[in-house]
Structures are given as C-alpha cells and as structure tokens.
Enzyme design. Structure first.
Site, mmCIF file in Angstrom:
data_model
loop_
_atom_site.group_PDB
_atom_site.id
_atom_site.type_symbol
_atom_site.label_atom_id
_atom_site.label_comp_id
_atom_site.label_asym_id
_atom_site.label_seq_id
_atom_site.Cartn_x
_atom_site.Cartn_y
_atom_site.Cartn_z
ATOM 1 N N SER A 16 0.803 -1.222 0.000
ATOM 2 C CA SER A 16 0.000 0.000 0.000
ATOM 3 C C SER A 16 0.838 1.275 0.000
ATOM 4 O O SER A 16 0.530 2.216 -0.748
ATOM 5 C CB SER A 16 -0.972 -0.004 1.183
ATOM 6 O OG SER A 16 -1.984 -0.974 0.985
ATOM 7 N N THR A 53 -8.205 -2.663 6.505
ATOM 8 C CA THR A 53 -8.179 -4.031 6.018
ATOM 9 C C THR A 53 -8.569 -4.987 7.139
ATOM 10 O O THR A 53 -8.975 -4.561 8.227
ATOM 11 C CB THR A 53 -6.795 -4.374 5.418
ATOM 12 O OG1 THR A 53 -6.868 -5.640 4.761
ATOM 13 C CG2 THR A 53 -5.707 -4.389 6.473
ATOM 14 N N LYS A 57 -12.971 -4.067 8.626
ATOM 15 C CA LYS A 57 -13.794 -3.383 7.626
ATOM 16 C C LYS A 57 -15.248 -3.218 8.068
ATOM 17 O O LYS A 57 -15.914 -2.273 7.644
ATOM 18 C CB LYS A 57 -13.732 -4.124 6.290
ATOM 19 C CG LYS A 57 -12.389 -4.015 5.581
ATOM 20 C CD LYS A 57 -12.432 -4.635 4.194
ATOM 21 C CE LYS A 57 -11.109 -4.510 3.479
ATOM 22 N NZ LYS A 57 -11.161 -5.057 2.097
ATOM 23 N N ASN A 78 -13.637 0.443 3.697
ATOM 24 C CA ASN A 78 -12.192 0.245 3.602
ATOM 25 C C ASN A 78 -11.426 1.560 3.465
ATOM 26 O O ASN A 78 -10.197 1.549 3.390
ATOM 27 C CB ASN A 78 -11.845 -0.684 2.429
ATOM 28 C CG ASN A 78 -11.874 0.027 1.091
ATOM 29 O OD1 ASN A 78 -12.777 0.807 0.818
ATOM 30 N ND2 ASN A 78 -10.885 -0.248 0.245
ATOM 31 N N GLY A 118 -15.857 -18.609 -1.364
ATOM 32 C CA GLY A 118 -15.630 -17.919 -0.103
ATOM 33 C C GLY A 118 -16.776 -17.006 0.269
ATOM 34 O O GLY A 118 -17.418 -16.411 -0.599
ATOM 35 N N GLY A 120 -16.400 -14.624 2.965
ATOM 36 C CA GLY A 120 -15.890 -13.569 3.836
ATOM 37 C C GLY A 120 -16.265 -12.189 3.345
ATOM 38 O O GLY A 120 -17.092 -12.015 2.442
ATOM 39 N N TYR A 194 -3.015 -11.568 -4.945
ATOM 40 C CA TYR A 194 -1.970 -10.987 -5.804
ATOM 41 C C TYR A 194 -0.570 -11.409 -5.368
ATOM 42 O O TYR A 194 0.418 -11.007 -5.980
ATOM 43 C CB TYR A 194 -2.076 -9.460 -5.840
ATOM 44 C CG TYR A 194 -2.019 -8.797 -4.485
ATOM 45 C CD1 TYR A 194 -0.810 -8.439 -3.908
ATOM 46 C CD2 TYR A 194 -3.191 -8.523 -3.788
ATOM 47 C CE1 TYR A 194 -0.751 -7.837 -2.660
ATOM 48 C CE2 TYR A 194 -3.147 -7.913 -2.542
ATOM 49 C CZ TYR A 194 -1.931 -7.579 -1.987
ATOM 50 O OH TYR A 194 -1.896 -6.987 -0.754
ATOM 51 N N GLY A 215 -5.547 -10.270 -8.345
ATOM 52 C CA GLY A 215 -6.147 -9.153 -7.625
ATOM 53 C C GLY A 215 -5.350 -7.868 -7.607
ATOM 54 O O GLY A 215 -5.765 -6.897 -6.953
#
Length: 396
Positions: A16, A53, A57, A78, A118, A120, A194, A215
């Site tokens: 980031s 993150t 969130k 986010n 998933g 989540g 990623y 991603g």
C-alpha cells in the site's frame, strides 16, 4: 502535508505505501492496531484518513459519522476520510477496484452464472458488483452451507469463477479449490490474491485459454479512488495501469533459464547489482543443501536425485519476490517446474551459440553431446520464457 495510514490486525509486508506513492505526495504508514484501541486511533487526529483491512472493515462502521451508499450496501468500509471538524466519513473503494478489474480484463458477468468461492468480507463486495453488472445467477460456495466444496458438481455450469478465499496465497502457493476441467463452460476466472502473481487457479486458467486476472489491478484501482478521496482531487485514471505495471514489476522475480554455460549466473549477478536486487543461484542452493558440488551429486547420487533437490530449491526461491534467480540448464526437464517458475516470475532465456558455451564443471555435458541437449530443451526454453537475451559477446 497530509498523513494517512493503513490499519489492520496483522499487516506484514504491504504494498500500500508503494502504491499510494504513485498517486499523491503525502505520508502513508502502516498501523497494526488491537480491537480495543481502534476507536482511539480513528479519533486521535493523528491522521487525515485511513485505509482499512482485515479484520476491521465492518467494525469501523460504528465509528464513522457518515457512510457512503456503496459501503451500506456492501456492509463494509475500507477508506475513511477525516474532515477539518474531525468527522469521519466511510467509503468502500473495493467496489470500484473490483469493477475496474473486470472491465479492464473484459470479463463480463452480464447474463452469466457466477460462482464466488468464499463467504468472507470480500465476497460481499464481489456479489454487489456482479449484481450491478447484471449477472444472471450468483452462487456463493463456502466450507459449510447449502453450496459447499463437497457438492461443487451442482455448479459445474458456472461461467465466471471468482476466488475470494486465501487458498493459494503465499506461503501456501500452488494449491486450488477447483478443477477447471470440470467447468466446461467457464469464460472467466478472477482471483483476488496478488501474492503470488499467478496462483494455481490463474495458471490453470491460462493453460486452458480462459480470460483471467489476479487481484493486483483491484488493489491498485481501489487505492487510486481512495487517494482521490484523501486529497479531494481528481487523478487521471490512466495512472492506474502505469502503477499496476510498476508494482507488478517490483514484485516479480527475474528468472534466467538457458543452456549450461550460457552465462546465466554472470548475467544474473550483473542484473541484480544494477537493479538493487538479491541474486539467487539454484545450483548454489542445491550444493549448499547437499554439502557437495553439483558434479559430486551427479556422481554419488545420480541425476534423478539432483533433479528432485533442484525442484525443492526452486520452489523455495520462487515463493519469494523481487529476486534475480539463475536456474540450472536442465530446469525445463521437469514440467512441474513450469508452474513454480511462472507463479511469481518474469522468465528470461539466455541464448548463446553452442560453440561458445562454457562446459567446464558441467556433468551433464560429459555424457550427452551439447547439440542433443539443446534439441531436447530448446522448445521448452522458448515456450517458458517471456523474452530472451542474446549473450554471444565475450563473457567477462
């Protein structure tokens, strides 16, 4: 100067700060925070805004004074911006990031049956985007529930598959939840992971010619929108693909393949020095692991044993990122090494005329003429590599 932070439970190594440096001139820090300290940090005034993150969130929503419509629909925030009066506004830029990734890679869920792996937090963002883009049917598959991994056969007619789980993420590389051969009408594969650059799911899709993406574009695109919100200004969207390329290049290993004696080690060392990267030689890793030289391993334990150790050392090296890696000339003999190399690497074939190869200390060349070796391997060198370097100058 503005100051922002990424907050989460355990952040580890995050890209980031690098990504945000592409979009604005502001400070950007990583802040690991415990649940009991979350509100204090948000209200402290130390930062002008935050990215958020796992696992916060949803939790941060209760501390926001205002929440965007996308965030309410998805059920998570986010990105948080603090105004001059201290009010906190929550946004969800993951929505833009995922939609951008689909559109850039021409994966259109409109009228398609989509399977989300998933359940989540990320799956909620994915579902919202798929709904807005007109997906015909959306099925969430998880470990438990009506649709799970034990009854995947009921969804083999899916046309778009999106992985939102951590399965296949570093350090558990090269594993996948699904066998794409069973999805006979699959037209698009998306993996939000990623790291590595190509998961097994992505590699399987590439092998079958199915449009696919990891991603990274989502990560960069959501940061682009967050940066606009942080700075209260518009940023040219053409900066997104430029940042994607720069970040991907920083992540990928540069992996050198080619005939024994073609100069992989020499060029690899020079490349690593020039790029400020660590250099790794797979033959050196094998020799260190076995406590003997490569010729000794061939003599005492045989080539099949050497190849097994070579693959294990390759696996260890290629799980890392940002290296320059020189491989042995026979690395392409084992087809399993292809995915190991391709998961996190840009592959460079070092070409050198056969009469110029350095043959001293190359045990394989003692038993097999170099011309035969080259004929056996040249097709693999070409198909495994992204580009080549002509190394026919004098080696120094």
């Amino acid at each position: 100067m503005y100051k922002f932070a990424l907050i989460g439970g355990r952040l580890g190594h995050s890209y980031s700060p690098l990504i945000h440096s592409k979009f604005g001139d502001y400070e950007y820090e990583l802040c690991e925070v415990e649940p009991d300290d979350l509100e204090t940090l948000l209200r402290s005034g130390l930062y002008d805004g935050f990215n958020v993150t796992i696992p916060y969130k949803q939790k941060v929503m209760e501390f926001c004074d205002e929440i965007s419509n996308d965030s309410r629909r998805i059920g998570s925030v986010n990105t948080i911006v603090r105004d001059d009066s201290g009010r906190l506004t929550g946004y969800n830029t993951d929505y833009f990031g995922f939609r951008y990734m689909l559109e850039t890679n021409r994966i259109d869920p409109g009228g398609q049956k989509c399977v989300i792996l998933g359940s989540g937090g990320s799956s909620h963002t994915v579902r919202t985007v798929l709904e807005d883009l007109g997906a015909r049917e959306i099925v969430t598959v998880s470990r438990t529930g009506e649709n799970n991994y034990e009854n995947m056969d009921r969804n083999f007619d899916a046309q778009i598959i999106i992985n939102t789980t951590p399965v296949g993420m570093y350090p558990n590389n090269l594993v996948s939840l699904v066998d794409l051969d069973l999805f006979t009408d699959c037209r698009g594969v998306v993996d939000l992971i990623y790291n590595p650059n190509r998961t097994k799911l992505i590699l399987d899709a590439m092998e079958r010619g199915i449009p696919c993406t990891n991603g990274l574009e989502m990560l960069v695109a959501q940061a682009w929108e967050a940066s606009e919100l942080f700075q209260g200004t518009e940023i040219d969207p053409e900066e997104i693909p430029v940042a994607v390329d720069e970040v991907r290049d920083a992540m990928l290993n540069k992996i050198l393949i080619g005939m024994p004696g073609s100069g992989k080690t020499m060029l690899g060392r020079k490349m690593a020095e020039r790029m400020g990267r660590e250099f790794v030689d797979i033959d050196d890793m094998v020799a260190e692991s076995e406590g003997m030289s490569i010729p000794e391993i061939f003599e005492k334990k045989g080539e099949p044993y050497f190849r097994r150790v070579e693959t294990e050392m390759l696996r260890k090296a290629c799980m890392r990122r940002g290296l320059v890696i020189a491989t042995g000339g026979g690395i392409v003999k084992n087809k399993a090494n292809y995915n190991i190399i391709r998961q996190n690497g840009s592959v460079i074939w070092i070409k050198r005329d056969l009469d110029k190869l350095e043959t001293d200390g190359r045990p394989i060349l003692l038993t097999t003429p170099v011309e035969i070796l080259y004929d056996e391997r040249k097709d693999a060198y070409e198909s495994w590599s992204d580009y080549y370097i002509d190394n026919n100058q004098e080696m120094r």
